[in-house]
Design an enzyme around this catalytic site. Sequence first.
Site, PDB file in Angstrom:
ATOM      1  N   THR A 202      43.512  29.233  49.791  1.00  0.00           N
ATOM      2  CA  THR A 202      44.263  30.317  49.149  1.00  0.00           C
ATOM      3  C   THR A 202      45.769  30.046  49.061  1.00  0.00           C
ATOM      4  OG1 THR A 202      42.626  31.784  50.163  1.00  0.00           O
ATOM      5  CG2 THR A 202      44.559  32.827  49.156  1.00  0.00           C
TER       6      THR A 202
ATOM      7  N   TYR B  80      38.230  42.699  43.720  1.00  0.00           N
ATOM      8  CA  TYR B  80      38.978  42.469  44.961  1.00  0.00           C
ATOM      9  C   TYR B  80      38.717  43.559  45.994  1.00  0.00           C
ATOM     10  CZ  TYR B  80      41.453  38.533  42.818  1.00  0.00           C
ATOM     11  OH  TYR B  80      41.766  37.325  42.247  1.00  0.00           O
TER      12      TYR B  80
ATOM     13  N   PHE C 174      49.020  44.212  50.559  1.00  0.00           N
ATOM     14  CA  PHE C 174      49.396  43.543  49.305  1.00  0.00           C
ATOM     15  C   PHE C 174      48.439  43.844  48.156  1.00  0.00           C
ATOM     16  CE2 PHE C 174      46.043  40.503  49.976  1.00  0.00           C
ATOM     17  CZ  PHE C 174      46.011  40.261  51.345  1.00  0.00           C
TER      18      PHE C 174
ATOM     19  N   GLU D  79      29.662  37.927  40.190  1.00  0.00           N
ATOM     20  CA  GLU D  79      30.908  37.850  39.415  1.00  0.00           C
ATOM     21  C   GLU D  79      30.642  37.475  37.954  1.00  0.00           C
ATOM     22  OE1 GLU D  79      33.413  35.262  41.811  1.00  0.00           O
ATOM     23  OE2 GLU D  79      33.669  36.833  43.324  1.00  0.00           O
TER      24      GLU D  79
ATOM     25  N   HIS E 233      40.883  31.548  40.444  1.00  0.00           N
ATOM     26  CA  HIS E 233      39.848  32.174  41.265  1.00  0.00           C
ATOM     27  C   HIS E 233      38.570  31.353  41.140  1.00  0.00           C
ATOM     28  CE1 HIS E 233      36.988  35.055  42.911  1.00  0.00           C
ATOM     29  NE2 HIS E 233      36.220  34.731  41.898  1.00  0.00           N
TER      30      HIS E 233
ATOM     31  N   LYS F  50      44.319  32.473  36.513  1.00  0.00           N
ATOM     32  CA  LYS F  50      45.071  33.703  36.747  1.00  0.00           C
ATOM     33  C   LYS F  50      46.307  33.760  35.843  1.00  0.00           C
ATOM     34  CE  LYS F  50      43.420  34.226  41.510  1.00  0.00           C
ATOM     35  NZ  LYS F  50      43.829  34.479  42.919  1.00  0.00           N
TER      36      LYS F  50
ATOM     37  N   ARG G 199      45.632  24.134  43.680  1.00  0.00           N
ATOM     38  CA  ARG G 199      46.653  24.935  44.356  1.00  0.00           C
ATOM     39  C   ARG G 199      47.663  24.049  45.073  1.00  0.00           C
ATOM     40  NH1 ARG G 199      42.290  29.427  46.542  1.00  0.00           N
ATOM     41  NH2 ARG G 199      42.535  30.967  44.862  1.00  0.00           N
TER      42      ARG G 199
ATOM     43  N   ARG H  51      35.538  25.141  45.021  1.00  0.00           N
ATOM     44  CA  ARG H  51      36.451  25.630  46.074  1.00  0.00           C
ATOM     45  C   ARG H  51      37.292  24.466  46.618  1.00  0.00           C
ATOM     46  NH1 ARG H  51      37.301  31.171  46.840  1.00  0.00           N
ATOM     47  NH2 ARG H  51      37.830  30.664  48.992  1.00  0.00           N
TER      48      ARG H  51
HETATM   49  N1  UDP Z   1      45.953  37.198  48.244  1.00  0.00           N
HETATM   50  C1  UDP Z   1      47.278  37.490  48.512  1.00  0.00           C
HETATM   51  N2  UDP Z   1      47.723  37.448  49.819  1.00  0.00           N
HETATM   52  C2  UDP Z   1      46.890  37.132  50.856  1.00  0.00           C
HETATM   53  C3  UDP Z   1      45.544  36.849  50.575  1.00  0.00           C
HETATM   54  C4  UDP Z   1      45.100  36.888  49.255  1.00  0.00           C
HETATM   55  O1  UDP Z   1      48.051  37.779  47.596  1.00  0.00           O
HETATM   56  O2  UDP Z   1      47.334  37.126  52.022  1.00  0.00           O
HETATM   57  C5  UDP Z   1      45.479  37.213  46.838  1.00  0.00           C
HETATM   58  C6  UDP Z   1      45.467  35.784  46.264  1.00  0.00           C
HETATM   59  O3  UDP Z   1      45.774  35.849  44.889  1.00  0.00           O
HETATM   60  C7  UDP Z   1      44.014  35.404  46.498  1.00  0.00           C
HETATM   61  C8  UDP Z   1      43.301  36.715  46.196  1.00  0.00           C
HETATM   62  O4  UDP Z   1      44.162  37.712  46.764  1.00  0.00           O
HETATM   63  O5  UDP Z   1      43.601  34.344  45.663  1.00  0.00           O
HETATM   64  C9  UDP Z   1      41.910  36.830  46.752  1.00  0.00           C
HETATM   65  O6  UDP Z   1      41.938  36.576  48.137  1.00  0.00           O
HETATM   66  P1  UDP Z   1      40.806  35.706  48.830  1.00  0.00           P
HETATM   67  O7  UDP Z   1      40.964  35.871  50.308  1.00  0.00           O
HETATM   68  O8  UDP Z   1      39.470  36.038  48.229  1.00  0.00           O
HETATM   69  O9  UDP Z   1      41.249  34.207  48.480  1.00  0.00           O
HETATM   70  P2  UDP Z   1      40.629  33.118  47.480  1.00  0.00           P
HETATM   71  O10 UDP Z   1      39.135  33.272  47.515  1.00  0.00           O
HETATM   72  O11 UDP Z   1      41.211  33.378  46.107  1.00  0.00           O
HETATM   73  O12 UDP Z   1      41.098  31.790  48.018  1.00  0.00           O
HETATM   74 MG    MG Z   2      37.980  34.988  47.236  1.00  0.00          MG
END
Ligand code: UDP
Ligand code: MG
Length: 132
Positions: A91, A49, A57, A126, A115, A9, A102, A85
């Site tokens: 996240t 997304y 957000f 994707e 991601h 990212k 992370r 993952r």
């Molecule tokens: N995100 C955020 N706030 C939240 C949840 C998600 O800003 O409360 C953003 C964050 O960058 C995250 C992305 O949205 O990586 C996609 O969300 P997802 O739930 O798919 O999480 P990921 O798969 O990336 O762990």
């Molecule tokens: Mg995701």
Amino acid sequence: MERTYIMTKPDAYDRGLIGQIITRIENKGFKIVDMKMMNLDEDILKEHYAHLADKPFFPEIVEYMMSAPVIGMVVEGSGVVDSMRKIMGPTDGLEANPGTIRGDFANNKSQNLIHGSDSIENAEIEIKRFFG
Ligand code: UDP
Ligand code: MG
């Protein structure tokens, strides 16, 4: 062979962490079979997304993801979707264990560096989205 879509990212680009992220993927023994730097636009991000479109957000995510280049990668290996993952961590960087990308480098749940597809099915969607 199983494949996943991985994307560094904009914060990874800004902070100079792309090399360290790629190294972790390679150290695990997974193969990067395609890779490109991209400047994403709003249309592709709204698609990518879509599961978050009703969240407050959502506009911030789109702005953040357009703020600097991303590196999209197709990564191949047995069990790669779930394993990546785990390597990424959850996240929220504050919840992620040390040793994960992370957990080691992120301290919030929006700017979290990477991601990774969350299922084999979404990985193929994707990969098609970003590599055609
Ligand atoms: N995100 C955020 N706030 C939240 C949840 C998600 O800003 O409360 C953003 C964050 O960058 C995250 C992305 O949205 O990586 C996609 O969300 P997802 O739930 O798919 O999480 P990921 O798969 O990336 O762990
Ligand atoms: Mg995701």
